[in-house]
Design a protein around this motif. Structure first.
Motif, PDB file in Angstrom:
ATOM      1  N   ASP A  89       0.833  -1.200   0.000  1.00 17.36           N
ATOM      2  CA  ASP A  89       0.000   0.000   0.000  1.00 17.36           C
ATOM      3  C   ASP A  89       0.868   1.249   0.000  1.00 17.36           C
ATOM      4  N   GLU A  90       1.947   1.222   0.760  1.00 20.36           N
ATOM      5  CA  GLU A  90       2.833   2.381   0.853  1.00 20.36           C
ATOM      6  C   GLU A  90       3.441   2.709  -0.507  1.00 20.36           C
ATOM      7  N   PHE A  91       3.864   1.677  -1.235  1.00 24.57           N
ATOM      8  CA  PHE A  91       4.452   1.887  -2.560  1.00 24.57           C
ATOM      9  C   PHE A  91       3.419   2.477  -3.512  1.00 24.57           C
ATOM     10  N   ILE A  92       2.231   1.893  -3.528  1.00 23.25           N
ATOM     11  CA  ILE A  92       1.172   2.358  -4.435  1.00 23.25           C
ATOM     12  C   ILE A  92       0.743   3.782  -4.084  1.00 23.25           C
ATOM     13  N   ASN A  93       0.579   4.077  -2.807  1.00 27.11           N
ATOM     14  CA  ASN A  93       0.194   5.432  -2.389  1.00 27.11           C
ATOM     15  C   ASN A  93       1.254   6.455  -2.780  1.00 27.11           C
ATOM     16  N   ALA A  94       2.531   6.098  -2.628  1.00 28.68           N
ATOM     17  CA  ALA A  94       3.614   7.003  -3.013  1.00 28.68           C
ATOM     18  C   ALA A  94       3.624   7.224  -4.526  1.00 28.68           C
ATOM     19  N   LEU A  95       3.370   6.171  -5.280  1.00 28.02           N
ATOM     20  CA  LEU A  95       3.314   6.273  -6.738  1.00 28.02           C
ATOM     21  C   LEU A  95       2.175   7.193  -7.177  1.00 28.02           C
ATOM     22  N   ILE A  96       1.017   7.023  -6.593  1.00 32.87           N
ATOM     23  CA  ILE A  96      -0.126   7.879  -6.923  1.00 32.87           C
ATOM     24  C   ILE A  96       0.156   9.327  -6.513  1.00 32.87           C
ATOM     25  N   SER A  97       0.788   9.525  -5.379  1.00 34.05           N
ATOM     26  CA  SER A  97       1.146  10.876  -4.935  1.00 34.05           C
ATOM     27  C   SER A  97       2.100  11.550  -5.917  1.00 34.05           C
ATOM     28  N   ARG A  98       3.067  10.788  -6.428  1.00 32.87           N
ATOM     29  CA  ARG A  98       4.004  11.331  -7.428  1.00 32.87           C
ATOM     30  C   ARG A  98       3.259  11.728  -8.701  1.00 32.87           C
ATOM     31  N   ALA A  99       2.313  10.900  -9.120  1.00 34.16           N
ATOM     32  CA  ALA A  99       1.522  11.204 -10.317  1.00 34.16           C
ATOM     33  C   ALA A  99       0.700  12.478 -10.104  1.00 34.16           C
ATOM     34  N   ILE A 100       0.070  12.602  -8.951  1.00 37.62           N
ATOM     35  CA  ILE A 100      -0.732  13.788  -8.642  1.00 37.62           C
ATOM     36  C   ILE A 100       0.137  15.038  -8.640  1.00 37.62           C
ATOM     37  N   GLU A 101       1.304  14.978  -8.031  1.00 39.04           N
ATOM     38  CA  GLU A 101       2.208  16.137  -7.989  1.00 39.04           C
ATOM     39  C   GLU A 101       2.644  16.535  -9.391  1.00 39.04           C
ATOM     40  N   LYS A 102       2.930  15.543 -10.222  1.00 41.68           N
ATOM     41  CA  LYS A 102       3.318  15.817 -11.613  1.00 41.68           C
ATOM     42  C   LYS A 102       2.177  16.519 -12.349  1.00 41.68           C
ATOM     43  N   LEU A 103       0.949  16.043 -12.163  1.00 45.82           N
ATOM     44  CA  LEU A 103      -0.212  16.662 -12.805  1.00 45.82           C
ATOM     45  C   LEU A 103      -0.443  18.081 -12.287  1.00 45.82           C
ATOM     46  N   LYS A 104      -0.259  18.292 -10.998  1.00 44.83           N
ATOM     47  CA  LYS A 104      -0.418  19.633 -10.433  1.00 44.83           C
ATOM     48  C   LYS A 104       0.592  20.596 -11.053  1.00 44.83           C
ATOM     49  N   ASN A 105       1.839  20.138 -11.190  1.00 46.69           N
ATOM     50  CA  ASN A 105       2.899  20.995 -11.729  1.00 46.69           C
ATOM     51  C   ASN A 105       2.702  21.293 -13.216  1.00 46.69           C
ATOM     52  N   LEU A 106       2.301  20.296 -13.992  1.00 41.80           N
ATOM     53  CA  LEU A 106       2.200  20.476 -15.439  1.00 41.80           C
ATOM     54  C   LEU A 106       0.852  21.025 -15.902  1.00 41.80           C
ATOM     55  N   PHE A 107      -0.228  20.613 -15.237  1.00 40.82           N
ATOM     56  CA  PHE A 107      -1.561  20.951 -15.716  1.00 40.82           C
ATOM     57  C   PHE A 107      -2.398  21.756 -14.717  1.00 40.82           C
ATOM     58  N   GLU A 108      -1.815  22.060 -13.570  1.00 40.80           N
ATOM     59  CA  GLU A 108      -2.508  22.834 -12.532  1.00 40.80           C
ATOM     60  C   GLU A 108      -3.849  22.241 -12.167  1.00 40.80           C
ATOM     61  N   ILE A 109      -3.859  20.917 -11.959  1.00 33.49           N
ATOM     62  CA  ILE A 109      -5.095  20.239 -11.608  1.00 33.49           C
ATOM     63  C   ILE A 109      -5.534  20.588 -10.196  1.00 33.49           C
TER      64      ILE A 109
END
Length: 85
Positions: A62-82
């Protein structure tokens, strides 16, 4: 992952960005819902993507998957201002 984003960003652009966060473990990423309506401001839409995450050689924690999803969200926030829903 569900979030609000400007309409001018394409599904494929967003999907590729999510997948490229970790191409080894994100097996697929595809749009499952799009919503526009009174609760979404003009020029924006709500998108929901499904991610298939896995590994051939181990069970992911769960920790690995949650960290992976968090990285994806941060990337989307930075690139697309989601904005997360």
């Amino acid at each position: 992952i569900s979030f609000i984003v400007k309409k001018d960003h394409s599904f494929s652009e967003i999907s590729k960005t999510i997948h490229n966060v970790d191409t080894e473990h994100i097996k697929s990423c595809y749009l499952i819902d799009e919503f526009t309506g009174k609760s979404i401001r003009d020029g924006y839409r709500s998108l929901t993507f499904r991610l298939d995450i896995g590994a051939k050689d181990r069970t992911l924690t769960d920790e690995f998957i949650n960290a992976l999803i968090s990285r994806a969200i941060e990337k989307l926030k930075n690139l697309f201002e989601i904005e997360m829903r």
